[in-house]
Design an enzyme around this catalytic site. Structure first.
Site, PDB file in Angstrom:
ATOM      1  N   SER A 196       0.864  -1.196   0.000  1.00 35.58           N
ATOM      2  CA  SER A 196       0.000   0.000   0.000  1.00 35.58           C
ATOM      3  C   SER A 196       0.888   1.229   0.000  1.00 35.58           C
ATOM      4  CB  SER A 196      -0.849  -0.018   1.281  1.00 35.58           C
ATOM      5  OG  SER A 196      -1.482   1.224   1.493  1.00 35.58           O
TER       6      SER A 196
ATOM      7  N   TYR B 275      -2.107  -1.255  10.390  1.00 37.17           N
ATOM      8  CA  TYR B 275      -2.077  -1.356   8.918  1.00 37.17           C
ATOM      9  C   TYR B 275      -0.747  -0.834   8.382  1.00 37.17           C
ATOM     10  CZ  TYR B 275      -3.953  -1.012   4.127  1.00 37.17           C
ATOM     11  OH  TYR B 275      -4.179  -1.162   2.770  1.00 37.17           O
TER      12      TYR B 275
END
Ligand code: NAD
Length: 259
Positions: A141, A154
């Site tokens: 990401s 995350y």
């Protein structure tokens, strides 16, 4: 890439994973779908992919569990004969400040977004080494490169995925195996829609306004990345042209990390 390669895409019953599965099936790959879904959705997805005339199968392994990841790899070899392409894509999110971040959410995100990559690669690599061909693509990401508030687990997991990618690339550098990571910016999938809905509710604004705010904040292009654009990048990483890309961390993020 030759037709008939066998690909596992974790978390491919939705969003980016399904986009990748579609592009790879179109390119002639047999696809092992994975994810949490109901029977009706699964049947619909299989039917959609069947138009490309490759083998489409499904394994419902919970990839946050090491033993189930091992079974996913073993069952794919049993059914397809090998694993040529491994796309570690499944991921989850939870947003909270560090002090109030639930321990259970930390554990779940690290297990799903990071540890699963270790376990799947560990079990797929011996097969890839034996056949002297393999492509491992980890979906990290923009949060694998930069941080945002509220996303402690995350961001930690995705930075970990980038590090893990480089280690695997080094350990396979002399082999016909590559390991690379893709770092998408915002893609309008269920994972992001949930965050948009939460923001809209918290700020008492419409969904459309919350979408614009999300793009404004991070993504200079002001456009969502499309799942099939990520699929095309995966396909490129499987091609001969990309055989010397080893340990690359590739952004596809509308300019997110450029500023
Ligand atoms: P999504 O919620 O649409 O899909 C996630 C998929 O993972 C689903 O198929 C779900 O069933 C599966 N999954 C979740 N937990 C699982 C588990 N324990 N075992 C097996 N399957 C599991 O999400 P998405 O947006 O398509 O995200 C896919 C990947 O892309 C994730 O790793 C995410 O972090 C990453 N990513 C997404 C964005 C974005 O903007 N959507 C941006 C950057 C990175």
């Amino acid at each position: 890439m030759d037709k008939g390669k066998n690909a596992i895409i974790t978390g491919s019953t939705s969003g980016i994973g399904y986009g990748i599965a579609t592009v790879l099936a179109k390119a002639g790959c047999n696809i092992m779908l994975n994810g949490f879904t109901d029977q009706a959705t699964l049947e619909r997805l299989k039917k959609e992919l069947s138009v490309y005339n490759t083998k489409i199968s499904f394994n419902g392994a919970d990839i946050s569990k090491a033993s189930e990841v091992q079974t996913l790899i073993e069952k794919t070899v049993e059914e397809f004969g090998s694993v040529d392409i491994l796309v570690n894509n499944a991921g989850i999110q939870h947003v909270d400040k560090v002090e109030s971040f639930p321990d259970s959410s930390w554990d779940a995100i690290i297990a799903t977004n990071l540890s699963s990559c270790f376990h799947s690669i560990k079990h797929a690599l011996p097969i890839m080494r034996k056949q002297n061909w393999g492509r491992i693509i980890n979906i990290a990401s923009a949060h694998g490169l930069v941080a945002s508030e509220g996303k402690i687990a995350y961001v930690s997991a995705k930075h970990g995925v980038c590090g893990l990618t480089k280690v695997v690339a080094l350990e396979t550098a002399k082999d016909n195996i590559t390991c690379n990571a893709i770092c998408p910016g915002w893609v309008l999938t269920p994972l992001v829609k949930e965050q948009i809905e939460e923001n809209a509710k918290a700020k008492n604004i419409s969904i459309a306004e919350a979408e614009i705010e999300l793009l404004d904040e991070k993504q200079p292009s002001h456009k969502f990345v499309q799942s099939d654009q990520i699929g095309d990048l995966v396909l490129f990483l499987c091609s001969e042209a990309a055989s010397q890309m080893k340990g690359s961390i590739i952004s596809i993020d509308g300019g997110w990390v450029a500023r």
